[in-house]
Structures are given as C-alpha cells and as structure tokens.
Design a protein around this motif. Sequence first.
Motif, PDB file in Angstrom:
ATOM      1  N   SER A 148      40.377  40.594  33.924  1.00 22.32           N
ATOM      2  CA  SER A 148      41.437  39.945  34.686  1.00 22.32           C
ATOM      3  C   SER A 148      42.631  39.508  33.843  1.00 22.32           C
ATOM      4  O   SER A 148      42.474  39.003  32.727  1.00 22.32           O
ATOM      5  N   GLY A 149      43.815  39.669  34.430  1.00 26.75           N
ATOM      6  CA  GLY A 149      45.026  39.061  33.913  1.00 26.75           C
ATOM      7  C   GLY A 149      45.198  37.693  34.552  1.00 26.75           C
ATOM      8  O   GLY A 149      44.205  37.030  34.908  1.00 26.75           O
ATOM      9  N   GLY A 150      46.450  37.266  34.720  1.00 25.09           N
ATOM     10  CA  GLY A 150      46.738  35.912  35.176  1.00 25.09           C
ATOM     11  C   GLY A 150      46.750  35.745  36.684  1.00 25.09           C
ATOM     12  O   GLY A 150      45.704  35.572  37.311  1.00 25.09           O
ATOM     13  N   ARG A 178      54.528  49.245  45.722  1.00 27.03           N
ATOM     14  CA  ARG A 178      55.331  48.138  45.156  1.00 27.03           C
ATOM     15  C   ARG A 178      54.411  47.047  44.632  1.00 27.03           C
ATOM     16  O   ARG A 178      53.400  46.728  45.253  1.00 27.03           O
ATOM     17  N   ALA A 179      54.810  46.457  43.526  1.00 32.00           N
ATOM     18  CA  ALA A 179      54.079  45.296  43.030  1.00 32.00           C
ATOM     19  C   ALA A 179      54.306  44.131  43.979  1.00 32.00           C
ATOM     20  O   ALA A 179      55.392  43.984  44.546  1.00 32.00           O
ATOM     21  N   VAL A 180      53.276  43.331  44.170  1.00 37.42           N
ATOM     22  CA  VAL A 180      53.445  42.115  44.978  1.00 37.42           C
ATOM     23  C   VAL A 180      54.403  41.176  44.251  1.00 37.42           C
ATOM     24  O   VAL A 180      55.214  40.487  44.862  1.00 37.42           O
ATOM     25  N   PRO A 199      43.202  43.182  40.443  1.00 36.65           N
ATOM     26  CA  PRO A 199      44.527  43.739  40.729  1.00 36.65           C
ATOM     27  C   PRO A 199      45.585  43.100  39.835  1.00 36.65           C
ATOM     28  O   PRO A 199      46.466  42.379  40.294  1.00 36.65           O
ATOM     29  N   SER A 200      45.465  43.387  38.565  1.00 43.89           N
ATOM     30  CA  SER A 200      46.367  42.845  37.553  1.00 43.89           C
ATOM     31  C   SER A 200      47.228  43.976  37.014  1.00 43.89           C
ATOM     32  O   SER A 200      46.949  45.146  37.266  1.00 43.89           O
ATOM     33  N   ASN A 201      48.238  43.626  36.250  1.00 42.52           N
ATOM     34  CA  ASN A 201      49.116  44.636  35.666  1.00 42.52           C
ATOM     35  C   ASN A 201      48.308  45.504  34.680  1.00 42.52           C
ATOM     36  O   ASN A 201      47.758  44.974  33.709  1.00 42.52           O
ATOM     37  N   THR A 203      44.829  44.541  50.958  1.00 40.55           N
ATOM     38  CA  THR A 203      44.660  43.968  49.616  1.00 40.55           C
ATOM     39  C   THR A 203      45.582  42.784  49.335  1.00 40.55           C
ATOM     40  O   THR A 203      45.572  42.255  48.219  1.00 40.55           O
ATOM     41  N   LEU A 204      46.387  42.352  50.311  1.00 37.66           N
ATOM     42  CA  LEU A 204      47.258  41.194  50.065  1.00 37.66           C
ATOM     43  C   LEU A 204      46.436  39.912  50.169  1.00 37.66           C
ATOM     44  O   LEU A 204      45.865  39.612  51.226  1.00 37.66           O
ATOM     45  N   MET A 205      46.371  39.158  49.080  1.00 32.91           N
ATOM     46  CA  MET A 205      45.521  37.959  49.038  1.00 32.91           C
ATOM     47  C   MET A 205      46.329  36.720  49.410  1.00 32.91           C
ATOM     48  O   MET A 205      46.555  35.847  48.577  1.00 32.91           O
ATOM     49  N   ILE A 232      40.947  47.360  41.437  1.00 30.75           N
ATOM     50  CA  ILE A 232      41.737  47.063  42.633  1.00 30.75           C
ATOM     51  C   ILE A 232      43.194  47.271  42.266  1.00 30.75           C
ATOM     52  O   ILE A 232      43.686  46.715  41.271  1.00 30.75           O
ATOM     53  N   SER A 233      43.906  48.039  43.057  1.00 30.38           N
ATOM     54  CA  SER A 233      45.301  48.324  42.742  1.00 30.38           C
ATOM     55  C   SER A 233      46.174  47.087  42.937  1.00 30.38           C
ATOM     56  O   SER A 233      46.052  46.390  43.945  1.00 30.38           O
ATOM     57  N   PRO A 234      47.059  46.818  41.982  1.00 30.46           N
ATOM     58  CA  PRO A 234      48.001  45.703  42.142  1.00 30.46           C
ATOM     59  C   PRO A 234      49.233  46.095  42.949  1.00 30.46           C
ATOM     60  O   PRO A 234      50.129  45.267  43.128  1.00 30.46           O
TER      61      PRO A 234
HETATM   62  P1  GDP Z   1      49.952  37.875  35.287  1.00 29.35           P
HETATM   63  O1  GDP Z   1      49.121  37.964  34.042  1.00 29.35           O
HETATM   64  O2  GDP Z   1      50.214  36.483  35.692  1.00 29.35           O
HETATM   65  O3  GDP Z   1      51.118  38.769  35.289  1.00 29.35           O
HETATM   66  O4  GDP Z   1      48.994  38.367  36.431  1.00 29.35           O
HETATM   67  P2  GDP Z   1      48.205  39.690  36.720  1.00 29.35           P
HETATM   68  O5  GDP Z   1      48.544  40.819  35.836  1.00 29.35           O
HETATM   69  O6  GDP Z   1      46.765  39.335  36.869  1.00 29.35           O
HETATM   70  O7  GDP Z   1      48.758  39.942  38.155  1.00 29.35           O
HETATM   71  C1  GDP Z   1      50.017  40.526  38.388  1.00 29.35           C
HETATM   72  C2  GDP Z   1      49.810  41.624  39.389  1.00 29.35           C
HETATM   73  O8  GDP Z   1      49.114  41.097  40.504  1.00 29.35           O
HETATM   74  C3  GDP Z   1      51.106  42.184  39.914  1.00 29.35           C
HETATM   75  O9  GDP Z   1      51.192  43.533  39.529  1.00 29.35           O
HETATM   76  C4  GDP Z   1      50.980  42.040  41.426  1.00 29.35           C
HETATM   77  O10 GDP Z   1      51.416  43.198  42.104  1.00 29.35           O
HETATM   78  C5  GDP Z   1      49.492  41.820  41.623  1.00 29.35           C
HETATM   79  N1  GDP Z   1      49.200  40.994  42.780  1.00 29.35           N
HETATM   80  C6  GDP Z   1      49.578  39.705  42.980  1.00 29.35           C
HETATM   81  N2  GDP Z   1      49.146  39.286  44.187  1.00 29.35           N
HETATM   82  C7  GDP Z   1      48.491  40.337  44.737  1.00 29.35           C
HETATM   83  C8  GDP Z   1      47.830  40.541  45.996  1.00 29.35           C
HETATM   84  O11 GDP Z   1      47.769  39.652  46.843  1.00 29.35           O
HETATM   85  N3  GDP Z   1      47.280  41.762  46.204  1.00 29.35           N
HETATM   86  C9  GDP Z   1      47.337  42.779  45.277  1.00 29.35           C
HETATM   87  N4  GDP Z   1      46.765  43.963  45.580  1.00 29.35           N
HETATM   88  N5  GDP Z   1      47.960  42.623  44.097  1.00 29.35           N
HETATM   89  C10 GDP Z   1      48.521  41.423  43.838  1.00 29.35           C
END
Ligand code: GDP
Length: 306
Positions: free
Chosen positions: A7-9, A230-232, A193-195, A285-287, A223-225
């Motif tokens: 997991s990312g953030g 498009r990125a959320v 669903p992280s970057n 997948t929108l949380m 899980i696709s982000p």
């Molecule tokens: P960061 O480290 O804070 O940048 O967080 P992450 O990498 O874990 O998350 C960023 C990614 O989460 C982005 O690419 C978003 O598109 C994705 N993301 C955020 N909310 C959602 C959601 O509700 N659904 C999905 N599928 N992706 C999400």
Amino acid sequence: MNVVVLSGGVGGARFVRGVVDVLDASDVTVIGNVGDDVEVLGVHVSPDLDSILYALAGVNDEERGWGRAGETWHALDTVRELGGESWFALGDRDLGLHLVRTQALRAGRSLSDVTQELCAAFGVEARLLPATDDELRTWLDTPAGSFAFQEWFVARGHRDDVDAVRYVGADGARPVPDAVEALAAADLILVAPSNPYVSIGPILAVAGIRTALVDRSVPCVAISPLIGGRAVKGPADRMLARLAGGTRPVHVASCYSGLVDALVVDEADAQDLDDLPVRAIVTRTLMHDDAARRSLAEAALGAVAA
Ligand code: GDP
Ligand code: CA
C-alpha cells in the motif's frame, strides 16, 4: 485467512481500511511505501505509513485524504512567521507523532519497530510494516531536472512530466524480515489502488519483496487506481500515459507484470479488457464511504474463493 496488502498513502489507506473492516484485523499485514519519506524541520516523516496508521486508527481526516482529523496548524504558522521551512504541511497533532518517531530513530531503533509501537499506542490491530528499514527514496527525472519525491510532489505540485522514476537506495535495501515472512504465510496478496510508480514501485524495488511475489504460490490481486482511465486524485494517469503508453487496464497491469494474477477494474473500464493478460474482476471501485470500501475489499478478497 492471512492477507498481505502492499500500500501507498491515501488510496491505499482507504482500501486497507476496507480490508480490515471485512476481515479480522489480526489477519492483515500491510507493507507500506517509504519512498516518500522525508526529513523536514529535523523530523522524520513517513507520509504513507502515517496515512495508513491514521486510517486504521480512525483518526484520519476523510475530506483532506491525509493527516489527522481535527488538526490545527499553530506550529507551522510559527515556522512561517520565523521564515523557517514551511513548504511541507505538518499539523500540530501529526507533528507530535513525528517527534516521537524521530527520537526513537535517533536512539537507534528501526523504523519497523517504531511503527509497531505507534500502531500499538493507537490501538491498531492490523500489522503495519515498512517495506524496508534501510533508506530508500524515490526520485523523479523530469524535463526540468531530477527531484526527490516530495520536492516534485509537494513543492512543485507534481506538475513536471516524469521521464523516469528511480528508487535510490533500493539496491542495498533489505526487506523487513516480518514482511517477507508475512508474504510467505499469506493466503492472498493484494496490491492496493495506489500509484504504481511512486507508491507500489518503491515497495517492489526491494528485491526480497519482489522475489516473494514472483515466487508466490497464492493469488495476488491488484486494484486499479484509475476509473475510466483517470486517476481519482494525483498524477497516476499522467504517469501511466507517459511511462506505460496509456491509461487502460492493460497499462496498469503492465506495471505488475508477472506479479499479479488478477486486476480489479472499475465498471467504467469494463469494455476495455480485450488484451488484459490477467483475470479481470469488474466492480465499482470508488471508495467514497465505508460501504464502498468494504465492497471493494470483498471483491478483491473473493479472488481466493474463485
Ligand atoms: P499517496 O501515497 O497518498 O499518493 O496514495 P496512493 O498511491 O496510495 O493513492 C493514490 C492513488 O489512489 C491515486 O492514483 C488515485 O487514483 C487512487 N485512488 C484514490 N481514491 C480511490 C478510489 O476511491 N478508488 C480507486 N480505484 N482509486 C483511488
Ligand atoms: Ca505516497
């Protein structure tokens, strides 16, 4: 069922919260990204670990997506008044945690030990581990030059296109032993669903973790982000377009080639799965709330039964 989540953030933390709501928290191990870690004002900040910790502890700010609820900013205001380093937003409550962590690190404790203690203090039952206790930092090469992650992301607002991502220190970085053990004992591995480049990439850059995924004997589901390509939030779509050649599910999957068996994609991408080399699991997948987080977690966890 033992589950390990990479997991990312922000996106990762939302998802991990869903997983922990569905399973017994004590069966969940989260391996978090440390490529974003940064020293600011003399304190060590681990933004992704903290996003996960705060989400699991239920003290996170839902709206902002990072940091703590009920945050105040007096310390940072003072820093600004004094002409200090104020580009990186540190709230007062958040800062307290960074102080405790930094003192422990200076005393020679490992980041994984400190993280475990912080989790215990917050009453978090799931296990949260950094991918490595060694220094590993994400750098971005852009047309404007090379930047450390937070300089590119926060100070420059991730406006620079990315030509290459580098994980400085990854070559010598040893995985946290508990993380490798958890992967070996897992019944299912999930990639939040992280970057893929700046959140999951630094975790997979730790050789022992990547090897554990390559050698897995259990399913791994990402899980696709992206939703509808498009990125959320954030730069994942722009990075995929430039570095992987597109923002379709096949491009997301290409970041995890040989490492995952299925990709959870949004209904908005359901008509775009022809050339996907792994099994697709299509769902919403929108949380946006607890129920959505839980149902996404259930869809991903269903991969074991299927
Ligand atoms: P960061 O480290 O804070 O940048 O967080 P992450 O990498 O874990 O998350 C960023 C990614 O989460 C982005 O690419 C978003 O598109 C994705 N993301 C955020 N909310 C959602 C959601 O509700 N659904 C999905 N599928 N992706 C999400
Ligand atoms: Ca991050």
